[in-house]
Structure formats: C-alpha cells, structure tokens
Write a protein that holds these residues in place. Structure first.
Motif, PDB file in Angstrom:
ATOM      1  N   THR A  84      43.975  56.961  49.599  1.00  0.00           N
ATOM      2  CA  THR A  84      42.831  55.104  49.971  1.00  0.00           C
ATOM      3  C   THR A  84      43.858  54.829  50.977  1.00  0.00           C
ATOM      4  OG1 THR A  84      42.047  54.007  48.951  1.00  0.00           O
ATOM      5  CG2 THR A  84      44.171  54.313  47.520  1.00  0.00           C
ATOM      6  N   HIS A  85      43.494  53.844  51.339  1.00  0.00           N
ATOM      7  CA  HIS A  85      44.022  52.693  52.238  1.00  0.00           C
ATOM      8  C   HIS A  85      44.152  51.264  51.754  1.00  0.00           C
ATOM      9  CE1 HIS A  85      43.091  55.940  55.391  1.00  0.00           C
ATOM     10  NE2 HIS A  85      44.099  56.096  55.435  1.00  0.00           N
ATOM     11  N   GLY A  86      44.922  51.056  51.153  1.00  0.00           N
ATOM     12  CA  GLY A  86      45.040  49.794  50.759  1.00  0.00           C
ATOM     13  C   GLY A  86      45.333  48.708  50.622  1.00  0.00           C
ATOM     14  N   VAL A  87      44.863  47.361  50.933  1.00  0.00           N
ATOM     15  CA  VAL A  87      45.587  46.365  51.639  1.00  0.00           C
ATOM     16  C   VAL A  87      46.859  45.783  51.056  1.00  0.00           C
ATOM     17  CG1 VAL A  87      44.428  43.668  51.686  1.00  0.00           C
ATOM     18  CG2 VAL A  87      42.666  45.720  51.853  1.00  0.00           C
ATOM     19  N   HIS A 110      34.946  41.388  41.879  1.00  0.00           N
ATOM     20  CA  HIS A 110      33.927  40.687  41.449  1.00  0.00           C
ATOM     21  C   HIS A 110      34.714  38.840  41.656  1.00  0.00           C
ATOM     22  CE1 HIS A 110      30.874  37.517  41.770  1.00  0.00           C
ATOM     23  NE2 HIS A 110      30.100  37.741  42.078  1.00  0.00           N
ATOM     24  N   ARG A 111      35.701  37.979  42.071  1.00  0.00           N
ATOM     25  CA  ARG A 111      36.506  37.008  42.423  1.00  0.00           C
ATOM     26  C   ARG A 111      36.192  36.019  40.580  1.00  0.00           C
ATOM     27  NH1 ARG A 111      35.109  33.417  47.755  1.00  0.00           N
ATOM     28  NH2 ARG A 111      32.606  34.674  47.112  1.00  0.00           N
ATOM     29  N   THR A 112      34.907  36.571  39.981  1.00  0.00           N
ATOM     30  CA  THR A 112      34.913  35.648  39.272  1.00  0.00           C
ATOM     31  C   THR A 112      35.329  35.756  38.071  1.00  0.00           C
ATOM     32  OG1 THR A 112      32.736  36.606  38.506  1.00  0.00           O
ATOM     33  CG2 THR A 112      32.985  33.850  39.960  1.00  0.00           C
ATOM     34  N   VAL A 113      35.340  37.492  38.070  1.00  0.00           N
ATOM     35  CA  VAL A 113      36.473  38.444  37.103  1.00  0.00           C
ATOM     36  C   VAL A 113      37.318  39.537  37.096  1.00  0.00           C
ATOM     37  CG1 VAL A 113      34.206  38.391  35.602  1.00  0.00           C
ATOM     38  CG2 VAL A 113      34.355  40.005  37.404  1.00  0.00           C
ATOM     39  N   ARG A 114      38.738  38.910  38.018  1.00  0.00           N
ATOM     40  CA  ARG A 114      39.663  39.332  38.855  1.00  0.00           C
ATOM     41  C   ARG A 114      40.583  39.248  37.064  1.00  0.00           C
ATOM     42  NH1 ARG A 114      40.093  37.846  44.675  1.00  0.00           N
ATOM     43  NH2 ARG A 114      38.590  39.478  45.573  1.00  0.00           N
ATOM     44  N   GLY A 115      41.251  40.207  37.030  1.00  0.00           N
ATOM     45  CA  GLY A 115      42.224  40.879  36.109  1.00  0.00           C
ATOM     46  C   GLY A 115      41.768  40.488  35.050  1.00  0.00           C
ATOM     47  N   ARG A 116      40.360  41.860  34.416  1.00  0.00           N
ATOM     48  CA  ARG A 116      40.608  41.753  33.604  1.00  0.00           C
ATOM     49  C   ARG A 116      40.014  43.215  33.261  1.00  0.00           C
ATOM     50  NH1 ARG A 116      36.191  38.387  31.669  1.00  0.00           N
ATOM     51  NH2 ARG A 116      35.705  40.089  29.784  1.00  0.00           N
ATOM     52  N   GLY A 117      40.094  44.652  34.083  1.00  0.00           N
ATOM     53  CA  GLY A 117      40.449  45.643  34.265  1.00  0.00           C
ATOM     54  C   GLY A 117      39.217  46.461  35.110  1.00  0.00           C
ATOM     55  N   ALA A 118      38.242  45.418  35.373  1.00  0.00           N
ATOM     56  CA  ALA A 118      37.550  46.133  36.403  1.00  0.00           C
ATOM     57  C   ALA A 118      37.987  47.102  37.498  1.00  0.00           C
ATOM     58  CB  ALA A 118      36.955  45.318  36.993  1.00  0.00           C
ATOM     59  N   TYR A 119      38.831  46.870  38.000  1.00  0.00           N
ATOM     60  CA  TYR A 119      39.733  47.598  39.276  1.00  0.00           C
ATOM     61  C   TYR A 119      39.675  48.835  38.936  1.00  0.00           C
ATOM     62  CZ  TYR A 119      42.090  49.150  43.458  1.00  0.00           C
ATOM     63  OH  TYR A 119      42.330  49.367  44.168  1.00  0.00           O
ATOM     64  N   SER A 166      45.474  45.435  46.919  1.00  0.00           N
ATOM     65  CA  SER A 166      45.206  46.684  45.990  1.00  0.00           C
ATOM     66  C   SER A 166      46.551  47.259  46.256  1.00  0.00           C
ATOM     67  CB  SER A 166      44.448  46.874  46.923  1.00  0.00           C
ATOM     68  OG  SER A 166      43.909  47.483  48.257  1.00  0.00           O
ATOM     69  N   SER A 167      47.572  46.748  47.299  1.00  0.00           N
ATOM     70  CA  SER A 167      48.109  48.369  47.747  1.00  0.00           C
ATOM     71  C   SER A 167      49.475  48.093  46.302  1.00  0.00           C
ATOM     72  CB  SER A 167      48.719  48.079  48.291  1.00  0.00           C
ATOM     73  OG  SER A 167      50.260  49.240  49.056  1.00  0.00           O
ATOM     74  N   PRO A 168      50.228  46.546  46.059  1.00  0.00           N
ATOM     75  CA  PRO A 168      50.649  46.736  44.723  1.00  0.00           C
ATOM     76  C   PRO A 168      50.181  47.126  43.885  1.00  0.00           C
ATOM     77  CG  PRO A 168      50.543  44.406  45.853  1.00  0.00           C
ATOM     78  CD  PRO A 168      49.445  45.237  46.955  1.00  0.00           C
ATOM     79  N   ILE A 169      48.534  46.711  43.632  1.00  0.00           N
ATOM     80  CA  ILE A 169      48.344  47.380  42.136  1.00  0.00           C
ATOM     81  C   ILE A 169      48.282  49.302  42.256  1.00  0.00           C
ATOM     82  CG2 ILE A 169      45.804  47.823  41.256  1.00  0.00           C
ATOM     83  CD1 ILE A 169      45.594  45.231  42.333  1.00  0.00           C
ATOM     84  N   LEU A 170      48.101  49.603  43.307  1.00  0.00           N
ATOM     85  CA  LEU A 170      48.032  51.229  43.218  1.00  0.00           C
ATOM     86  C   LEU A 170      49.427  51.223  43.115  1.00  0.00           C
ATOM     87  CD1 LEU A 170      45.018  50.946  46.050  1.00  0.00           C
ATOM     88  CD2 LEU A 170      44.924  52.384  44.040  1.00  0.00           C
ATOM     89  N   ARG A 171      50.766  50.867  43.942  1.00  0.00           N
ATOM     90  CA  ARG A 171      51.993  51.615  43.588  1.00  0.00           C
ATOM     91  C   ARG A 171      52.310  51.295  41.981  1.00  0.00           C
ATOM     92  NH1 ARG A 171      54.342  48.693  48.902  1.00  0.00           N
ATOM     93  NH2 ARG A 171      56.260  49.919  48.705  1.00  0.00           N
TER      94      ARG A 171
END
Length: 263
Positions: A233-236, A203-212, A240-245
């Motif tokens: 997976t297929h990362g945007v 959710h845009r309101t809580v990005r960067g808090r570790g939910a992903y 999301s792709s940079p996070i997953l890498r």
C-alpha cells in the motif's frame, strides 16, 4: 509465487501499480501510462512513469502532449525512487510542478498469516456487494479524502468493479459500521500474489473507534485466502503510514505526486 519480498522486489511491485477504469481514455507503453479518469476523481489526469532511458526534457514533453491530446490541461505525475530518468522530477519542478502528496511505500508479507488487529467488538465490517454498500463506501471515502456526493454513474461504475472481484476474490471493497453509521472503507486488488490495498479511510466523525483496523483486517484475510503473499500500500506520510507501521508494515521508500499545469 514470490516469498522473498526484499526492498527491491517491493519497490518494483509498487512501480508496476497502475489502474485504468473501464472506458477511461488512456495511453500506455513500456515507458509510461497516462490516464484520463472521470471528472469526479481528485486527480483526474494521471501519469505513471515506469522507467525510461530517454532525456527527461524529451520524455516530459511527450507525456504532456499525450495528456493534452486527451483533452486535459493539468497533469498529476506519480514518481518514486524507482522512477527513471533520475532527473525527471527536477525537470518537472523547473516547469512549475509542485508536490501535492507524499506517500510511504509500505509492505507486509502474508506468508506467516494476518496480524491480530484487535478490532473492537462494536465495529461491524461488511463486504461491498450492492449499490447501498457501494454508496456507503464512497461517502466515507469522500469525507476522508475529499469529494462531492456520489453520482449514479460513480455508484454504477464502482458496483461493476466489485462484482467482478466477487467472482474470484481478485478484488474487493469493504465498509465498517459504528453505531450503524458508515465509518470506514477500503479495497484491494490482486496483481499475481500482491494484494494492492487502496482507498483506506475513516469518516472524520468516528475516528479512533477501530473502523480502519476492521476494514484492513477483512482485506488482509480475504487476500491471503485468495493466494496473496504480500500486502502493498501507499500510506499518507503523516496520517495512515504511522498506523500501518505500528501494525507491522515496513516502509521501503516514498512515492510523490506532483501536479503541473499544461497550459
């Protein structure tokens, strides 16, 4: 069980990834799958080309006719480096198709275990098991990717799907909560020993808090316990792709979505 997940094996597994919801009209053969999803999907009519040795013009004409036969006038094509014929994408562009999405094909072998994702202690992750958590998951997904408020039909359909996965861990969906609010979501489906990760968003309101990271760790742990040897997976490309890498996923190629008006 596959343990040697080289680039060719990963791309082959990615190309085989296709999903048809219960009751969705579709046409499938050895060359392609065309699905007419419910109207609330962001890409309500999808074509996945598994591979063909036919002429690109002939194949594109046939698939377009199939979509029209399902009552649709726009078609979203999923293509990758693995798609045959090689000139299908240029043919679609010639007809007016435009690229609307680019996704990296990402994979993480699970034989050595699940990586430590350092999920913050204030992130609570729950498995989706009832209508309430289904609705929370859809609300987060719609905020992350776009979409309207969930309908009762959408909730009921999603709940039936997760209930099947609860029986044998062949699939599942999770929601992360931050400060008591739905913050992240994501699901997985097992295909033999491949864990297909889908719908991961925050959710845009809580990005960067570790939910992903919390939802990802829960999915990887459950899938490995169920026998998965690869997370796919297929990362945007730019989100999301940079996070997953950084977590340890390896990029093996790209999948593109092109949309074409059929009228």
């Amino acid at each position: 069980m596959t343990t040697n997940w080289d680039a060719e094996a990963v791309l082959a597994a990615s190309n085989e990834w296709a999903w048809v919801p219960d009751g969705a009209p579709h046409i499938r053969n050895d060359e392609y799958l065309v699905v007419a999803y419910p109207d609330y999907f962001l890409t309500p009519t999808s074509a996945r080309v598994f591979g063909s040795d036919r002429d690109a013009v002939e194949l594109a004409d046939e698939i377009a006719d199939v979509a029209r036969g399902l009552g649709r006038d726009r078609l979203w094509w999923r293509l990758s480096e693995f798609t045959r014929p090689d000139d299908l994408e240029p043919e679609l562009v010639r007809r007016g198709a435009t690229v609307v999405d680019r996704m990296d094909v990402l994979a993480l072998p699970l034989a050595g275990g699940v990586p430590d994702l350092a999920v913050p202690a204030d992130v609570e992750v729950r498995r989706v098991t009832d209508a309430e958590t289904v609705r929370d998951a859809i609300v987060v997904g719609n905020d992350a990717f776009g979409g309207e408020a969930p309908t009762d039909e959408q909730v009921a359909s999603s709940l039936a799907e997760v209930e099947r996965g609860l029986v044998d861990d062949s699939g599942g969906r999770w929601v992360a909560y931050v400060d008591g609010r739905p913050a992240g979501t994501g699901g997985y489906t097992l295909a033999d020993d491949v864990c297909r990760l889908w719908g991961g968003g925050t959710h845009r309101t809580v990005r960067g808090r570790g939910a992903y990271r919390g939802v990802l760790h829960a999915r990887l742990a459950a899938a490995r316990a169920a026998g998965a040897t690869l997370a796919l997976t297929h990362g945007v490309v730019d989100t999301s792709s940079p996070i997953l890498r950084r977590i340890g996923f390896t990029r093996h190629g790209e999948e593109r979505t092109l949309v074409l008006d059929l009228t």
